[in-house]
Design a protein around this motif. Structure first.
Motif, mmCIF file in Angstrom:
data_model
loop_
_atom_site.group_PDB
_atom_site.id
_atom_site.type_symbol
_atom_site.label_atom_id
_atom_site.label_comp_id
_atom_site.label_asym_id
_atom_site.label_seq_id
_atom_site.Cartn_x
_atom_site.Cartn_y
_atom_site.Cartn_z
ATOM 1 N N ILE A 1 20.384 54.006 13.416
ATOM 2 C CA ILE A 1 19.691 53.907 12.132
ATOM 3 C C ILE A 1 20.743 53.945 11.031
ATOM 4 C CG2 ILE A 1 18.033 54.958 10.547
ATOM 5 C CD1 ILE A 1 16.545 56.051 12.953
ATOM 6 N N HIS A 2 20.692 52.948 10.168
ATOM 7 C CA HIS A 2 21.679 52.785 9.100
ATOM 8 C C HIS A 2 20.994 53.079 7.764
ATOM 9 C CE1 HIS A 2 24.565 49.775 6.875
ATOM 10 N NE2 HIS A 2 24.735 51.041 6.498
ATOM 11 N N VAL A 3 21.278 54.235 7.196
ATOM 12 C CA VAL A 3 20.646 54.629 5.933
ATOM 13 C C VAL A 3 21.642 54.473 4.791
ATOM 14 C CG1 VAL A 3 18.996 56.180 7.011
ATOM 15 C CG2 VAL A 3 21.207 57.076 6.302
ATOM 16 N N PHE A 4 21.104 54.145 3.614
ATOM 17 C CA PHE A 4 21.995 53.949 2.460
ATOM 18 C C PHE A 4 21.317 54.390 1.174
ATOM 19 C CE2 PHE A 4 19.348 50.228 2.209
ATOM 20 C CZ PHE A 4 19.294 49.889 0.863
ATOM 21 N N ILE A 5 22.160 54.714 0.204
ATOM 22 C CA ILE A 5 21.714 54.980 -1.158
ATOM 23 C C ILE A 5 22.890 54.713 -2.085
ATOM 24 C CG2 ILE A 5 22.349 57.437 -1.269
ATOM 25 C CD1 ILE A 5 19.628 57.883 -2.714
ATOM 26 N N ALA A 6 22.605 54.296 -3.294
ATOM 27 C CA ALA A 6 23.667 53.971 -4.251
ATOM 28 C C ALA A 6 24.330 55.232 -4.783
ATOM 29 C CB ALA A 6 23.089 53.158 -5.394
ATOM 30 N N THR A 7 25.639 55.133 -5.029
ATOM 31 C CA THR A 7 26.403 56.288 -5.503
ATOM 32 C C THR A 7 27.194 56.008 -6.778
ATOM 33 O OG1 THR A 7 28.175 55.648 -3.969
ATOM 34 C CG2 THR A 7 26.637 57.356 -3.220
ATOM 35 N N SER A 8 27.136 54.789 -7.308
ATOM 36 C CA SER A 8 27.862 54.494 -8.554
ATOM 37 C C SER A 8 27.028 54.926 -9.755
ATOM 38 C CB SER A 8 28.155 52.991 -8.655
ATOM 39 O OG SER A 8 26.957 52.254 -8.816
ATOM 40 N N PRO A 9 27.665 55.302 -10.851
ATOM 41 C CA PRO A 9 26.914 55.717 -12.047
ATOM 42 C C PRO A 9 25.911 54.668 -12.505
ATOM 43 C CG PRO A 9 29.217 56.326 -12.277
ATOM 44 C CD PRO A 9 29.118 55.501 -11.031
ATOM 45 N N ILE A 10 26.303 53.396 -12.526
ATOM 46 C CA ILE A 10 25.399 52.362 -13.019
ATOM 47 C C ILE A 10 24.169 52.235 -12.126
ATOM 48 C CG2 ILE A 10 26.702 50.545 -11.808
ATOM 49 C CD1 ILE A 10 24.717 50.174 -15.109
ATOM 50 N N HIS A 11 24.340 52.334 -10.821
ATOM 51 C CA HIS A 11 23.196 52.238 -9.909
ATOM 52 C C HIS A 11 22.306 53.477 -9.984
ATOM 53 C CE1 HIS A 11 23.746 48.677 -7.073
ATOM 54 N NE2 HIS A 11 24.711 48.540 -7.969
ATOM 55 N N MET A 12 22.922 54.661 -10.040
ATOM 56 C CA MET A 12 22.116 55.879 -10.084
ATOM 57 C C MET A 12 21.300 55.947 -11.364
ATOM 58 S SD MET A 12 24.434 58.889 -8.306
ATOM 59 C CE MET A 12 25.909 58.681 -9.306
#
Length: 509
Positions: free
Chosen positions: A96-107
């Motif tokens: 299972i490949h989970v992801f979430i954004a970590t850059s200031p612009i994405h957050m």
């Protein structure tokens, strides 16, 4: 083989997200079978939460493909992870490949979450994924525009929660090799656990995807996320064939190994190109038709004396050296099945009957049927399987010439009804398009692309026609191969327009 780079193929997930590409479950399965023959370590089969079609494709691949570990993508939320786990239930080896954004612009702009909320979500969702599958990968979306200290915190939390692979994507293709090398070096120093694999996933917006991927390997990454022919979002992903052949041809430079059977590269490239409708450019490294062709007199002279003067690898290394095949109108079923098996192409008994009929038909036109011909017929009869179930092409005719305006006539069967109509246009293709549109009562459609690609040489050689059509808030495509270009055109147009017709009748979702 201690220092091995794992090849994580995302052709069927990120690659399928290429604009204009929409693979059927059968097409995905055909590509997955070839990726297994190619020897990829991880096969990202799709994003199950995205649609029922994606879920079904991942499930079929998980239950039938042996060899690679099957991967399903999920955002850091419960519904995505549970859906991914469900799709992977029948897989012998899965991740299972989970992801979430970590850059200031994405957050800030996309997630509308604070950094602390993102870290809390990583911890909870990686733990949830771990409860379903022991193998969990965590990706920091837009890592190359994220703060290093925040990436370190996110990575450490993911590892503590159970992730064994950390991926640092260059999501928008923004970084440079030196910058990426520094980022991966910093992550390796901050998370030195040898049991945690660092991974890279590079996009090609600035044309640096392969270079950045190789820089990641030099910095210590031992997994690379790549796609056949470099297809993917926007300008695409790092090209599998280019990364792999760099590691092969320059092992002195990178000093790592891989599990890819390089002789299967060309076949994988051709299959993906045909089923996605994305033509490989002639000067494409490794798999373009000019990659091993030499026209300059100086180059030809050198090649005649010693091939290594202008070839740093042989075409046979990547599967260009396709053997000649003696098949024709007198060939038996046993010989056909044996040759398909030798080429690694699977087919049911009914499909072999269909292939044999096509080969016999082709054998009436040309005596020299080769592997390229056979693969093209197989891809159409087995790999694609997008023929309309609700309309049938009965007859077609085109009339054109220097003194005549092109006109076309078609007859199609729609359910129990037979429809006939004609059309005219600037050329025979346009005339056929108009005739089909009128017969199927499609008033708001546009032929946006027409591609003709020869498969084998000679006046009776096969050629593939690919068409792309827009209409009714949908973009669809059709494809057919035949020695008669206009016949292939008629079949491809019928295929694409029939799909749109079915949409207007609410036959398909």
């Amino acid at each position: 083989m201690a220092d091995t780079v794992r090849i994580f193929d995302t052709t069927l997930r990120d690659g399928e997200q290429s604009p204009g590409v929409a693979l059927t479950a059968q097409e995905k399965l055909a590509i997955a079978e070839q990726l297994a023959r190619l020897g990829v370590d991880y096969l990202e089969a799709g994003f199950p939460q995205a649609s029922e079609g994606d879920f079904d494709a991942v499930s079929r691949i998980a239950s039938s493909i042996q060899g690679p570990s099957i991967v399903a993508l999920a955002r850091c939320n419960r519904q995505d992870i549970e859906r991914a786990a469900q799709a992977l239930e029948k897989a012998q080896n899965a991740r299972i490949h989970v992801f979430i954004a970590t850059s200031p612009i994405h957050m800030q702009a996309k997630l509308r979450m604070s950094p602390e909320e993102v870290l809390e979500r990583i911890d909870a969702m990686v733990r949830l994924a771990k409860s379903y599958r022991d193998d969990v990968e965590f990706s920091c979306e837009d890592a190359t525009r994220s703060h290093h200290d925040f990436l370190i915190r996110a990575g450490r939390i993911a590892v503590a929660a159970g992730a064994s692979t950390l991926n640092f994507p260059d999501t928008v293709g923004y970084t440079s090799p030196r910058e990426y090398f520094q980022l991966i070096t910093a992550m390796r120093e901050a998370i030195p656990d040898p049991d945690v694999i660092l991974s890279v996933h590079c996009h090609d917006d600035l044309g640096m995807a392969v270079a950045n991927t190789l820089a990641g390997i030099e910095a210590g990454c031992r997994q690379v996320e790549v796609a056949v022919n470099g297809i993917g979002e926007r300008a695409g992903n790092a090209s599998l064939e280019e990364v792999v052949m760099n590691l092969t041809a320059r092992q002195d430079q990178y000093q790592v190994q891989h599990h890819i059977k390089t002789q299967e590269i060309y076949r994988a490239s051709q299959l993906v190109s045909k089923l996605t409708g994305m033509t490989v450019q002639p000067n494409k490294a490794i798999v373009g038709k000019n990659a091993f062709r030499h026209e300059s007199g100086i180059h030809q002279d050198g090649m005649l004396k010693d091939r290594s003067t202008y070839e740093i690898m042989t075409p046979e290394t990547v599967g260009w050296g396709l053997s000649r095949l003696v098949l024709g109108k007198h060939s038996g079923r046993h010989a056909l099945r044996q040759r398909l098996e030798e080429l690694g192409l699977t087919a049911t008994s009914q499909q072999i009957d269909q292939i044999q009929a096509r080969i016999k038909e082709l054998g009436e036109l040309k005596s020299d049927i080769n592997d390229q011909d056979l693969e093209a017929v197989w891809q159409e009869e087995v790999g694609q399987m997008r023929r309309s179930r609700h309309t049938e092409l009965v007859a077609w005719q085109v009339s054109t010439g220097s003194q005549n305006h092109p006109v076309a006539y078609v007859k199609v069967r729609v359910g129990q009804e037979t429809r006939e109509d004609s059309g005219s246009g600037d050329g025979p293709v346009h005339a056929l398009f108009q005739a089909f549109s009128r017969a199927l009562a499609l008033n708001h459609v546009e032929l946006t692309a027409y591609h003709l690609s020869p498969i084998s040489p000679g006046e009776a050689g096969l050629a593939t026609v690919q068409v792309e059509i827009n209409g009714y808030d949908c973009e669809t495509r059709g494809q057919a191969s035949d020695s008669d270009v206009m016949k292939a055109t008629a079949i491809a147009l019928h295929e694409a327009l029939s799909y749109l017709y079915e949409r207007t009748q609410n036959v398909v979702a």
